[in-house]
Scaffold this motif. Structure first.
Motif, mmCIF file in Angstrom:
data_model
loop_
_atom_site.group_PDB
_atom_site.id
_atom_site.type_symbol
_atom_site.label_atom_id
_atom_site.label_comp_id
_atom_site.label_asym_id
_atom_site.label_seq_id
_atom_site.Cartn_x
_atom_site.Cartn_y
_atom_site.Cartn_z
ATOM 1 N N SER A 217 0.809 -1.224 0.000
ATOM 2 C CA SER A 217 0.000 0.000 0.000
ATOM 3 C C SER A 217 0.837 1.265 0.000
ATOM 4 C CB SER A 217 -0.942 0.008 1.217
ATOM 5 O OG SER A 217 -0.192 -0.031 2.418
ATOM 6 N N ARG A 300 -4.472 10.356 -4.409
ATOM 7 C CA ARG A 300 -4.649 9.686 -5.712
ATOM 8 C C ARG A 300 -3.591 8.581 -5.866
ATOM 9 N NH1 ARG A 300 -6.988 13.648 -8.982
ATOM 10 N NH2 ARG A 300 -7.514 11.971 -10.439
ATOM 11 N N ARG A 301 -3.937 7.546 -6.618
ATOM 12 C CA ARG A 301 -2.942 6.519 -6.951
ATOM 13 C C ARG A 301 -2.218 6.982 -8.214
ATOM 14 N NH1 ARG A 301 -5.188 0.679 -7.995
ATOM 15 N NH2 ARG A 301 -5.788 1.000 -5.818
ATOM 16 N N GLU A 327 -1.879 4.760 -1.120
ATOM 17 C CA GLU A 327 -2.748 4.492 -2.268
ATOM 18 C C GLU A 327 -2.112 3.543 -3.280
ATOM 19 O OE1 GLU A 327 -5.783 5.428 -2.603
ATOM 20 O OE2 GLU A 327 -5.917 6.774 -0.867
#
Length: 935
Positions: A217, A300-301, A327
């Motif tokens: 993650s 945001r990813r 993310e």
């Protein structure tokens, strides 16, 4: 670069004269100070790089040439004076000896003795020498003074250039910024327009994809590292395009060598938001841009690719703007430098393609979507792919050429024969330009070492031990306080390997690089740059006749490859008065060449040893007239007993002496006067005892690091105190052994810097073991021990050898130990990493525990035809990487297979060489089986 190497070389000569106990000449101290000041200034200027913008590359080349010429001129003046002085004094001494002999003969023979014509001639020579003046020091002073003035003018020009360019640097930075931006924009447009073949990268692409889509993650950095042209950008681009939709935000920025943090941030923002205005963003400060990037990425990813990163510094300046917000965001970094790859964890290292993948990639570029290659072209096509040596860039260039040319067997054969020429000329030398960036980015202190690699033949496996000695002898290494030049040299080599310019071919048992090599294209780059800078000149012998006289007679380093005995070609060598280094191969006896100033003569290669290679010989009496030499590696006629002349100590600065095919060589006592000796390697050499008497520090070889192979060496106190810094020592006792006490082997413990020791017995008599054990005392500094036919008992390993605290490598061969059982005990061999047991014919049982060898990495067992098994606990050693069995008992092979099968992480590699073909069925991944027949 040649200029930097020349400055360091000149400094080395001056320092040698200043610190030598018996220098052949003396320099005026005021001139020494002036030279040193100029050298310091110019060396610092080159190390800092050129802050001189607005100057053409041609002007810079001319400027560096001036520096090199001035340094070389000073070298020529000093070294010519040294050689002339040694010749004058040696001639005078020889004539004096002749005269004294004649006078003695007259006294003994009486007044009626008649003089022979030759005797009368010698008397005349002596009389003549008495009236001939020595070479004038006035000439030396005058010539050096002119060089010092020339250096002063160069120094003045440097200072003026610096002053002029201070005001231009800011404008230059703006120019770089715009160039970087243009390059980045260009690379971004290629993301969707360029067709990139991923043939050969499939496995790596899967590895990158796993890292991109993994469940980790937190922010994950994925470095992709490899040499220029290996396909790093192609791999990153394909992964980027394939997984664009997996991320909310994507950005691709090309960093390059001349990076600017502001423009990197601008480029990222333009990728994130296409509506942004470049002009608006460029008006913001670096801090404002960084905050905007951080805010845009937060929550945001994101996926960001930083392509072509050349330093850790750029990452340190931008990484704080990339939020780690859980993310599963990713950043890919492509780089040629291994230290940059350390930014992340678990990066992707790109290696060369194998032959099958090379052929697949070539087919993709030649035939695209068409049918497969015709059988007529396939064989020659595979040869072309193989000769690209697995470098994708080279394969792509040649593939593009083949795609546009006639597909006939005759044309493809032409391509195969002229592959290198085509690759280097296609697309305006596209391949060499890519690699050129790596050379340009090298620190100045690494450039001479890199260029020197061109001196070795194509596809040559370069022995690092010799390479290190050559670099030291050349004088272009910058000394580092507290480190020997050999250590500095190996550090430089590791740096070049980390930059993916030099390849590690093989590491030794202690983990250091043992052999290295370079890709043919990289070698071409070396040769081109080295010849342009007049640093190194490489030819095959028959080419020498075609070189203009004005070019050849100014060369200082010559590499001559391709064995030949063409007398016409070799004659061309005699017109090189300034040559300092000759690295060559000749078939037959080398010609007698008058290289008065020669420093390096390498006319033999250590790892090439065949009947043909044994023909490369050099008259040893000629070698010892090379008074300026520092490195000599030759092969002599093994049918003759090579003898040192007593004048050997006239080689006042000799550091390395390697003589192969020597039998019965005897060194004179004068060798103890050769204070600069660092490495002495013979197949067989008898060393005399040092001369008696002398003042403190006299007859001490304080620089000597390696001495091998010495026969019947008596390690008396008067000997070991004269070699206080010896690191490697090999001794052979090939006569009737008189006992350890006679040879004073107990004094070995006085050699407190000894790291590698080898001892062998060739006589058939068995040494007295009690005498051996009582007197065989080794220093705690020892890291590598090789024993051959010492006939210790196995339990002696525990009491004598196992207690050595720093021992990493132990090699026991030819009944070095005798007895049927070896039982180890805890607390021994605490640092042993490599264990070899070879031809210890009595060994049947080995009882041990994994805790007895806590650091063991490699186990090699050879020709142990009675050993019943390898203890199963060996497989429990956590550091174990490999087991090798060569012609051992079948039961030992079965036990190795059992140990292998019990491994959980599958990291253990096993290699078996056996006569039993039934074991071929055991072969599999990481378990290699080779069968052979013993005649």
């Amino acid at each position: 670069m040649a200029a930097y190497a020349a400055l360091l070389s000149l400094r080395h000569i001056i320092e040698q004269l200043q610190h030598h106990p018996s220098p052949p000449i003396s320099l005026d101290q005021n001139q020494v100070q002036s030279l040193t000041n100029n050298l310091n200034f110019l060396q610092e200027f080159l190390e800092q790089g050129y802050p001189c913008v607005g100057i053409s590359k041609e002007a810079i080349d001319v400027f560096e040439s001036r520096i090199a010429d001035a340094a070389h001129a000073a070298e020529d003046i000093i070294e010519t004076r040294i050689v002339d002085q040694i010749l004058t004094e040696s001639t005078a001494q020889a004539s004096k000896d002749i005269t004294e002999t004649w006078v003695s003969d007259q006294i003994l023979g009486g007044a009626g003795s008649s003089r022979s014509p030759s005797t009368r001639q010698n008397v005349n020579i002596v009389a003549g020498l008495d009236v001939v003046e020595k070479i004038s020091s006035v000439d030396l002073y005058r010539d050096l003074d002119k060089v010092i003035q020339d250096m002063g003018l160069i120094k003045k020009d440097v200072m003026e250039i610096k002053d002029i360019n201070i005001g231009r640097i800011e404008d230059h930075d703006l120019h770089i910024n715009s160039s970087t931006l243009a390059g980045a924009a260009s690379s971004r447009s290629h993301l969707t327009t360029r067709r990139d073949a991923v043939v050969g990268l499939d496995e790596l692409l899967i590895e990158v994809m796993d890292k991109l889509t993994g469940q980790q993650s937190n922010l994950h950095i994925i470095p992709i590292v490899g040499m220029g042209g290996i396909g790093k950008t192609t791999l990153a681009r394909n992964a980027y395009l394939k997984f664009m939709k997996h991320f909310d935000i994507r950005a691709w920025v090309t960093v390059s060598q001349n990076y600017n943090v502001r423009e990197i941030l601008v480029e990222i923002l333009l990728c994130i938001n296409k509506a942004e205005s470049r002009e608006t963003l460029s008006a913001k400060s670096e801090g404002e841009l960084g905050v905007k990037v951080h805010q845009s990425l937060w929550g945001r990813r994101y996926l960001i690719v930083m392509d072509d990163v050349w330093s850790v510094e750029v990452w340190d300046k931008v990484n704080l703007f990339f939020p780690d917000n859980g993310e599963r965001s990713r950043i890919m970094i492509t780089t040629r430098l291994s230290n940059v790859a350390s930014i992340g964890s678990g990066g992707v290292v790109m290696d060369f393609l194998n032959e099958d993948k090379s052929w697949d990639l070539l087919c993709r570029y030649v035939f695209e979507e068409e049918d497969d290659c015709s059988p007529e072209l396939e064989e020659i096509g595979k040869k072309i792919a193989k000769n690209c040596e697995g470098l994708p860039l080279s394969i792509v260039v040649i593939g593009g050429h083949l795609a546009k040319s006639k597909r006939t067997k005759e044309h493809w054969e032409y391509i195969s024969e002229n592959l290198k020429k085509i690759v280097n000329s296609e697309d305006d030398e596209r391949c060499l330009k890519v690699l050129q960036l790596s050379y340009n980015h090298l620190p100045v202190h690494l450039k001479p070492c890199f260029l020197y690699m061109g001196a070795f033949p194509e596809d040559n496996k370069i022995h690092v031990s010799w390479l290190v000695k050559l670099w030291v002898s050349e004088g272009f290494l910058k000394p580092i306080n507290g480190k020997s030049l050999e250590v500095v040299s190996r550090e430089y080599l590791e740096e070049l390997c980390d930059r993916n310019l030099i390849r590690v071919h093989q590491r030794g048992s202690k983990g250091r690089i043992k052999y290295c090599n370079i890709h043919d294209l990289v070698r071409e780059l070396c040769l081109r740059e080295a010849e342009k800078e007049k640093f190194l000149y490489v030819r095959i012998p028959h080419d020498l006749n075609n070189v203009p006289q004005g070019v050849i007679n100014t060369q200082r380093r010559i590499g001559i490859h391709q064995s030949t005995s063409e007398p016409e070609a070799l004659y061309a060598l005699q017109s090189m008065p300034l040559v300092r280094s000759l690295i060559c191969e000749f078939k037959g006896v080398l010609p007698t060449l008058d290289f008065r100033l020669l420093r390096v003569l390498k006319a033999v290669d250590k790892h090439l040893y065949s009947e043909e290679k044994r023909q490369y010989k050099y008259p040893i009496e000629v070698v010892f007239r090379l008074f300026n030499s520092r490195f000599i590696a030759i092969r002599v006629d093994s049918r003759q007993n090579p003898q040192f002349p007593s004048s050997v100590n006239l080689l006042w600065n000799l550091q390395t002496l390697i003589v192969k095919d020597t039998v019965g060589a005897v060194a004179p006592s004068e060798i103890w006067k050769m204070t600069q000796l660092r490495h002495v390697e013979f197949d067989e050499l008898e060393m005399p005892d040092p001369p008696l008497g002398g003042q403190d520090g006299e007859f001490v070889l304080g620089n000597l690091q390696r001495l091998s192979v010495i026969t019947s060496f008596k390690c008396g106190e008067e000997v070991v105190t004269r070699i206080p810094n010896i690191e490697k020592l090999k001794i052979r006792y090939d006569k009737e052994f008189e006992g350890c006490s006679s040879y004073c082997l107990d004094n070995l413990c006085r050699l407190r810097k000894l790291e590698s020791f080898g001892c062998s017995f060739l006589s058939q008599s068995v040494p007295n073991r009690d005498d051996m054990l009582q007197n065989f005392i080794l220093p705690n500094s020892l890291k590598k021990l090789t024993l051959w036919r010492t006939k210790f008992y196995w339990e002696d390993m525990n009491t004598n050898i196992g207690l050595l605290p720093n021992l990493q490598v132990l090699k026991l061969s030819a009944d070095a130990c005798v007895g049927t059982e070896w039982e180890t005990v805890e607390g021994q061999f605490c640092n042993l990493r490599y264990l070899l047991i070879n031809s210890c014919s009595e060994l049947e049982w080995w009882t041990t525990d994994s805790s007895h060898f806590p650091c063991l990495e490699h186990l090699v067992l050879q020709q142990l035809d009675k050993l019943n098994e390898i203890p199963s606990c060996i497989g429990e050693i956590p550091t174990l990487q490999s087991i090798e069995l060569n012609l051992c008992h079948d039961d030992a092979v079965i036990s190795a297979k059992r140990i292998f099968d019990e491994q959980e992480d599958l990291s253990l590699r096993v290699r078996v060489v056996t006569q039993n073909r039934q074991f071929e069925s055991l072969a599999g991944p990481n378990f290699q089986v080779e069968t052979c027949n013993i005649l």
